[in-house]
Design a protein around this motif. Structure first.
Motif, PDB file in Angstrom:
ATOM      1  N   GLU A 111      11.098  14.617  -0.729  1.00 45.10           N
ATOM      2  CA  GLU A 111      10.217  13.697  -1.637  1.00 45.10           C
ATOM      3  C   GLU A 111       8.810  13.799  -0.777  1.00 45.10           C
ATOM      4  O   GLU A 111       8.624  13.980   0.341  1.00 45.10           O
ATOM      5  N   SER A 112       7.691  13.293  -1.608  1.00 41.63           N
ATOM      6  CA  SER A 112       6.530  13.166  -0.985  1.00 41.63           C
ATOM      7  C   SER A 112       6.519  11.866  -0.259  1.00 41.63           C
ATOM      8  O   SER A 112       7.143  10.937  -0.726  1.00 41.63           O
ATOM      9  N   PRO A 113       5.970  11.539   1.067  1.00 40.48           N
ATOM     10  CA  PRO A 113       5.976  10.403   1.778  1.00 40.48           C
ATOM     11  C   PRO A 113       5.377   9.436   1.000  1.00 40.48           C
ATOM     12  O   PRO A 113       4.463   9.404   0.260  1.00 40.48           O
ATOM     13  N   PHE A 114       6.287   8.174   1.202  1.00 36.07           N
ATOM     14  CA  PHE A 114       5.909   6.841   0.432  1.00 36.07           C
ATOM     15  C   PHE A 114       5.823   5.949   1.581  1.00 36.07           C
ATOM     16  O   PHE A 114       7.096   5.509   2.028  1.00 36.07           O
ATOM     17  N   LEU A 115       4.867   5.236   2.140  1.00 35.42           N
ATOM     18  CA  LEU A 115       4.841   4.331   2.956  1.00 35.42           C
ATOM     19  C   LEU A 115       4.140   3.176   2.937  1.00 35.42           C
ATOM     20  O   LEU A 115       3.442   2.959   1.866  1.00 35.42           O
ATOM     21  N   PHE A 116       4.616   1.884   3.530  1.00 37.17           N
ATOM     22  CA  PHE A 116       4.094   0.706   3.348  1.00 37.17           C
ATOM     23  C   PHE A 116       3.218   0.399   4.653  1.00 37.17           C
ATOM     24  O   PHE A 116       3.854   0.735   5.616  1.00 37.17           O
ATOM     25  N   LEU A 117       2.018  -0.049   4.421  1.00 36.09           N
ATOM     26  CA  LEU A 117       1.085  -0.427   5.551  1.00 36.09           C
ATOM     27  C   LEU A 117       0.761  -1.927   5.256  1.00 36.09           C
ATOM     28  O   LEU A 117       0.270  -2.330   4.485  1.00 36.09           O
ATOM     29  N   LEU A 118       1.213  -2.598   6.308  1.00 37.28           N
ATOM     30  CA  LEU A 118       0.942  -4.226   6.149  1.00 37.28           C
ATOM     31  C   LEU A 118      -0.084  -4.521   7.122  1.00 37.28           C
ATOM     32  O   LEU A 118       0.124  -4.554   8.289  1.00 37.28           O
ATOM     33  N   ASP A 119      -1.027  -4.910   6.596  1.00 31.45           N
ATOM     34  CA  ASP A 119      -2.431  -5.629   7.365  1.00 31.45           C
ATOM     35  C   ASP A 119      -2.182  -6.972   7.555  1.00 31.45           C
ATOM     36  O   ASP A 119      -2.856  -8.002   6.853  1.00 31.45           O
ATOM     37  N   GLY A 120      -1.588  -7.325   8.750  1.00 34.31           N
ATOM     38  CA  GLY A 120      -1.840  -8.746   9.145  1.00 34.31           C
ATOM     39  C   GLY A 120      -0.758  -9.794   8.474  1.00 34.31           C
ATOM     40  O   GLY A 120      -0.967 -11.007   8.422  1.00 34.31           O
ATOM     41  N   ILE A 143       4.629   0.563   8.177  1.00 37.50           N
ATOM     42  CA  ILE A 143       3.767   0.492   9.325  1.00 37.50           C
ATOM     43  C   ILE A 143       3.163  -0.693   9.691  1.00 37.50           C
ATOM     44  O   ILE A 143       2.494  -1.262   8.703  1.00 37.50           O
ATOM     45  N   LEU A 144       3.448  -1.384  10.791  1.00 37.50           N
ATOM     46  CA  LEU A 144       2.595  -2.667  11.181  1.00 37.50           C
ATOM     47  C   LEU A 144       1.523  -2.526  12.223  1.00 37.50           C
ATOM     48  O   LEU A 144       1.963  -1.725  13.287  1.00 37.50           O
ATOM     49  N   PRO A 145       0.574  -3.391  12.152  1.00 35.02           N
ATOM     50  CA  PRO A 145      -0.278  -3.363  13.423  1.00 35.02           C
ATOM     51  C   PRO A 145       0.508  -4.307  14.670  1.00 35.02           C
ATOM     52  O   PRO A 145       1.177  -4.984  14.339  1.00 35.02           O
ATOM     53  N   LYS A 146      -0.050  -4.080  15.968  1.00 37.29           N
ATOM     54  CA  LYS A 146       0.743  -4.524  16.854  1.00 37.29           C
ATOM     55  C   LYS A 146      -0.016  -6.012  16.855  1.00 37.29           C
ATOM     56  O   LYS A 146       0.634  -6.709  17.556  1.00 37.29           O
ATOM     57  N   ARG A 147      -1.330  -6.000  16.680  1.00 32.19           N
ATOM     58  CA  ARG A 147      -1.957  -7.207  16.879  1.00 32.19           C
ATOM     59  C   ARG A 147      -1.901  -8.181  15.632  1.00 32.19           C
ATOM     60  O   ARG A 147      -2.091  -7.554  14.499  1.00 32.19           O
ATOM     61  N   LEU A 210       0.917   2.429   0.367  1.00 33.29           N
ATOM     62  CA  LEU A 210       0.598   1.019  -0.124  1.00 33.29           C
ATOM     63  C   LEU A 210       0.318   0.227   0.881  1.00 33.29           C
ATOM     64  O   LEU A 210       1.195  -0.078   1.886  1.00 33.29           O
ATOM     65  N   VAL A 211      -1.018  -0.182   0.713  1.00 34.14           N
ATOM     66  CA  VAL A 211      -1.524  -1.171   1.862  1.00 34.14           C
ATOM     67  C   VAL A 211      -1.484  -2.659   1.206  1.00 34.14           C
ATOM     68  O   VAL A 211      -2.028  -2.899   0.585  1.00 34.14           O
ATOM     69  N   ILE A 212      -0.927  -3.662   2.182  1.00 35.08           N
ATOM     70  CA  ILE A 212      -0.572  -4.918   1.696  1.00 35.08           C
ATOM     71  C   ILE A 212      -1.234  -5.824   2.817  1.00 35.08           C
ATOM     72  O   ILE A 212      -0.885  -5.630   3.844  1.00 35.08           O
ATOM     73  N   GLY A 213      -2.206  -6.924   2.117  1.00 32.69           N
ATOM     74  CA  GLY A 213      -2.721  -7.584   3.244  1.00 32.69           C
ATOM     75  C   GLY A 213      -2.066  -8.848   3.586  1.00 32.69           C
ATOM     76  O   GLY A 213      -1.103  -9.107   3.012  1.00 32.69           O
ATOM     77  N   SER A 214      -2.828  -9.623   4.401  1.00 35.74           N
ATOM     78  CA  SER A 214      -2.266 -10.848   4.790  1.00 35.74           C
ATOM     79  C   SER A 214      -1.922 -12.021   3.924  1.00 35.74           C
ATOM     80  O   SER A 214      -2.694 -12.065   2.821  1.00 35.74           O
TER      81      SER A 214
END
Length: 265
Positions: A111-120, A143-147, A210-214
């Motif tokens: 499959e083509s990569p499908f990732l979630f990126l969570l911003d805060g 994927i999560l940010p450390k801070r 897919l980028v989801i914000g705080s």
């Protein structure tokens, strides 16, 4: 998906810590940082500003650990030893994966990569719910940010309802830099934004993040500027925003629908 113009009050989330997932006391917490243990969250008594506490706070900042300043009564309630000395830390409840492992998972599935990126994301219940959604939508990782974001605390793991065992989660130092690296690997990014184009009118197929914000502020400006699309969920009600985990679910399954159509399913 939130409206940052109308939701300006930032909520501080706290959680009860189960036995075995916490470290109490100034010396123990400081040594845990120095030993390289992954501490997800730090609870510090309000008003404590002495030398040891300031040293612990510096270590927390250096390691990207979230800090909650809480009343002494809260720490007393959380403490299992009765000797917290104004500080309790929660340990990571699960191991982290790497982005390479996520790409390898997508390759194994053909499959083509499908990732979630969570911003805060700060609420561990929301994080757990998003992990569960990501698994059900067939995403290859989160994927999560450390801070300034919650990590894999005991509450988040529990809220995932077991999905954490099947969905890789990675932590990165800088979300924007990670997005730039992923673009070089052929990924496109769509972020949830109520001022964007309606999701049904966008091509959300292929290798996508897919980028989801705080919960309160939505996707940050720098992260949004690095997205290729801003996707809006059409809404007809009397309020103007969705819970972050609900918005993630709606957009994720629009991606699922488009990927199925692309493959003639």
């Amino acid at each position: 998906m939130q409206n940052p113009k109308k939701e300006t009050n930032k909520t501080s989330f706290t959680e009860d810590l189960s036995t075995g997932s916490r470290i109490e006391g100034r010396h123990s917490v400081l040594e845990a940082f120095r030993a390289g243990q992954l501490l997800e969250r730090l609870f510090v008594q309000k008003g404590c500003k002495d030398g040891p506490i300031l040293t612990i706070l510096r270590e927390a900042k250096k390691n990207g650990t979230m800090v909650d300043f809480v009343p002494r009564e809260r720490l007393d309630h959380m403490s299992g030893t009765g000797h917290h000395q104004g500080v309790i830390a929660s340990l990571s409840a699960f191991h982290y994966s790497t982005i390479d492992e996520m790409f390898a998972l997508a390759e194994r599935k053909g499959e083509s990569p499908f990732l979630f990126l969570l911003d805060g994301i700060e609420d561990p219940h929301n994080l757990g719910a998003i992990i569960r959604t990501a698994n059900l939508a067939g995403a290859h990782g989160i994927i999560l940010p450390k801070r300034r974001a919650v990590g894999l605390t005991a509450t988040a793991v529990t809220a995932s309802a077991g999905a954490i065992h099947y969905t890789p989660v990675a932590k990165v130092t800088n979300l924007v830099s990670t997005m730039e690296e992923l673009k070089e690997r052929g990924m496109w990014f769509a972020c949830a934004d109520m001022d964007g184009e309606v999701m049904y009118q966008q091509d959300l197929t292929g290798s996508i993040g897919l980028v989801i914000g705080s919960e309160g502020n939505g996707v940050s400006r720098l992260v949004r500027e690095h997205c290729d699309y801003t996707a809006a969920i059409p809404m007809k009600g009397d309020i103007d925003s969705l819970n972050a985990s609900v918005a993630a679910g709606v957009l994720a399954f629009e991606i699922v629908r488009q990927r199925r159509n692309e493959n003639g399913i």
